[in-house]
Design a protein around this motif. Sequence first.
Motif, mmCIF file in Angstrom:
data_model
loop_
_atom_site.group_PDB
_atom_site.id
_atom_site.type_symbol
_atom_site.label_atom_id
_atom_site.label_comp_id
_atom_site.label_asym_id
_atom_site.label_seq_id
_atom_site.Cartn_x
_atom_site.Cartn_y
_atom_site.Cartn_z
ATOM 1 N N THR A 1 1.716 6.674 -6.976
ATOM 2 C CA THR A 1 0.661 7.605 -7.382
ATOM 3 C C THR A 1 1.104 9.050 -7.218
ATOM 4 O OG1 THR A 1 -1.003 5.975 -6.701
ATOM 5 C CG2 THR A 1 -1.742 8.250 -7.007
ATOM 6 N N GLU A 2 1.779 9.355 -6.115
ATOM 7 C CA GLU A 2 2.273 10.717 -5.903
ATOM 8 C C GLU A 2 3.300 11.108 -6.962
ATOM 9 O OE1 GLU A 2 3.780 10.771 -1.982
ATOM 10 O OE2 GLU A 2 1.805 10.677 -0.997
ATOM 11 N N LYS A 3 4.172 10.179 -7.322
ATOM 12 C CA LYS A 3 5.178 10.459 -8.347
ATOM 13 C C LYS A 3 4.526 10.706 -9.703
ATOM 14 C CE LYS A 3 9.384 8.572 -10.413
ATOM 15 N NZ LYS A 3 10.329 7.422 -10.429
ATOM 16 N N ARG A 4 3.507 9.901 -10.035
ATOM 17 C CA ARG A 4 2.807 10.074 -11.306
ATOM 18 C C ARG A 4 2.086 11.418 -11.353
ATOM 19 N NH1 ARG A 4 -0.600 6.370 -10.745
ATOM 20 N NH2 ARG A 4 0.792 4.640 -11.300
ATOM 21 N N THR A 5 1.514 11.818 -10.238
ATOM 22 C CA THR A 5 0.824 13.110 -10.174
ATOM 23 C C THR A 5 1.797 14.271 -10.359
ATOM 24 O OG1 THR A 5 -0.799 12.138 -8.661
ATOM 25 C CG2 THR A 5 -0.714 14.543 -8.792
ATOM 26 N N ASP A 6 2.972 14.176 -9.727
ATOM 27 C CA ASP A 6 3.978 15.237 -9.874
ATOM 28 C C ASP A 6 4.472 15.335 -11.313
ATOM 29 O OD1 ASP A 6 3.713 15.729 -7.189
ATOM 30 O OD2 ASP A 6 5.451 14.512 -6.603
ATOM 31 N N CYS A 7 4.692 14.188 -11.949
ATOM 32 C CA CYS A 7 5.149 14.196 -13.344
ATOM 33 C C CYS A 7 4.096 14.813 -14.262
ATOM 34 C CB CYS A 7 5.483 12.775 -13.797
ATOM 35 S SG CYS A 7 6.937 12.061 -12.990
ATOM 36 N N GLU A 8 2.837 14.519 -13.992
ATOM 37 C CA GLU A 8 1.767 15.078 -14.811
ATOM 38 C C GLU A 8 1.688 16.597 -14.648
ATOM 39 O OE1 GLU A 8 -1.195 14.865 -17.626
ATOM 40 O OE2 GLU A 8 0.163 13.296 -16.893
ATOM 41 N N LYS A 9 1.882 17.080 -13.435
ATOM 42 C CA LYS A 9 1.880 18.526 -13.213
ATOM 43 C C LYS A 9 3.038 19.197 -13.938
ATOM 44 C CE LYS A 9 -0.402 18.435 -8.673
ATOM 45 N NZ LYS A 9 -0.244 18.745 -7.226
ATOM 46 N N GLU A 10 4.221 18.587 -13.891
ATOM 47 C CA GLU A 10 5.376 19.159 -14.590
ATOM 48 C C GLU A 10 5.151 19.170 -16.098
ATOM 49 O OE1 GLU A 10 8.764 16.948 -13.427
ATOM 50 O OE2 GLU A 10 8.763 17.660 -11.341
ATOM 51 N N ARG A 11 4.526 18.117 -16.620
ATOM 52 C CA ARG A 11 4.262 18.054 -18.055
ATOM 53 C C ARG A 11 3.278 19.143 -18.481
ATOM 54 N NH1 ARG A 11 2.348 13.398 -18.041
ATOM 55 N NH2 ARG A 11 4.332 12.275 -18.115
ATOM 56 N N ILE A 12 2.274 19.379 -17.670
ATOM 57 C CA ILE A 12 1.291 20.421 -17.992
ATOM 58 C C ILE A 12 1.935 21.804 -17.953
ATOM 59 C CG2 ILE A 12 -0.830 21.531 -17.190
ATOM 60 C CD1 ILE A 12 -1.776 18.789 -16.230
ATOM 61 N N GLN B 1 0.831 -1.207 0.000
ATOM 62 C CA GLN B 1 0.000 0.000 0.000
ATOM 63 C C GLN B 1 0.864 1.256 0.000
ATOM 64 O OE1 GLN B 1 -2.466 -0.532 3.444
ATOM 65 N NE2 GLN B 1 -3.922 -1.909 2.394
ATOM 66 N N ARG B 2 1.948 1.227 0.780
ATOM 67 C CA ARG B 2 2.848 2.382 0.811
ATOM 68 C C ARG B 2 3.529 2.582 -0.546
ATOM 69 N NH1 ARG B 2 3.717 7.359 2.389
ATOM 70 N NH2 ARG B 2 5.943 7.855 2.662
ATOM 71 N N TYR B 3 3.911 1.508 -1.202
ATOM 72 C CA TYR B 3 4.547 1.586 -2.521
ATOM 73 C C TYR B 3 3.586 2.184 -3.552
ATOM 74 C CZ TYR B 3 6.139 -0.034 -7.079
ATOM 75 O OH TYR B 3 6.494 -0.099 -8.398
ATOM 76 N N LYS B 4 2.342 1.735 -3.548
ATOM 77 C CA LYS B 4 1.361 2.263 -4.496
ATOM 78 C C LYS B 4 1.079 3.734 -4.234
ATOM 79 C CE LYS B 4 -0.316 0.260 -7.237
ATOM 80 N NZ LYS B 4 0.141 0.041 -8.634
ATOM 81 N N GLN B 5 1.096 4.121 -2.961
ATOM 82 C CA GLN B 5 0.874 5.522 -2.626
ATOM 83 C C GLN B 5 2.002 6.393 -3.176
ATOM 84 O OE1 GLN B 5 0.626 6.256 1.567
ATOM 85 N NE2 GLN B 5 0.327 8.469 1.338
ATOM 86 N N LEU B 6 3.254 5.963 -2.986
ATOM 87 C CA LEU B 6 4.392 6.720 -3.513
ATOM 88 C C LEU B 6 4.372 6.766 -5.039
ATOM 89 C CD1 LEU B 6 7.232 5.402 -1.158
ATOM 90 C CD2 LEU B 6 6.064 7.613 -1.043
#
Length: 278
Positions: A74-85, A67-72
């Motif tokens: 997801t957070e990494k994917r969200t940060d990458c998406e923000k940087e791409r935008i 669960q902790r791995y999936k949480q990290l």
Amino acid sequence: MASLEDKILGEKMHNYCSSSEESDGEDSDADSENPKPTHTAAALPEPNKWEGTSTNTGPKGVIKDWQRYKQLETEKRTDCEKERIELAKKLTLTVQSALEEERQALDDPELAELLDDEFLLTYQKQRMQEMLKQNQHNLKFGELIFLSNGEEYLDAIDKEHKNVTIVIHIYEENVTPCRIMNTCLRELSKVYNNVKFCAIIGSCAGLSRDFKIKGVPALLIYKAGQIVGNFIRLSDDLGDDFCAEDVQGFLVEHGMLEDKTCTPLIVKPGDTQRDDSD
């Protein structure tokens, strides 16, 4: 009183030490110099305290780690998406539609005047005339000039205006294509009166006998003192029977003469003549 044996061996009370007593003394000295360390019980970690690793290696610990791995992740994917935008916003060019430009023109009277069709037409006409003047000159020739020697040949090139195109025909009198070429150049000199057409016999120009036989008719084109075109034995390209239109098309195709059909329609002939007269 001590006996002789006692004197030899020494009295036990003063001079004799047992091995047990000596070893006890050495042990006590060693103990005093190197005291034995005292062992204390190490403090055990708290059973439920997180120290970077899972404290529970059973099924619950594995589930918690996943669960902790999936949480990290997801957070990494969200940060990458923000940087791409954000990067896409920086690289995106802002454009306006035609409707927005019209609205802006209505709001800005100066811009509306610039977008007026009549104003744009006048500006384009003025710019085209300026561009044509840069490549034109006021010198007029209108005839085929015959050169008699090499000095006149050089003077015709070196002493002419840098914007004048010079076409020199090297010919021989007893060659039929050469006579036809001179006739064609006379006609072209009237059409292109701003081009200097010249002709010279090969022997007068100091050319070799082999060139006079195999190289004529030849056209050499100069501009600003530099040769820009060199065409020898034109009978191979034009044939033995050709006309002025054929020579004109050949020179236009190779960029040596101006194409009269490509004159911009926005510039009227009357306007250019009036500007030249001014």
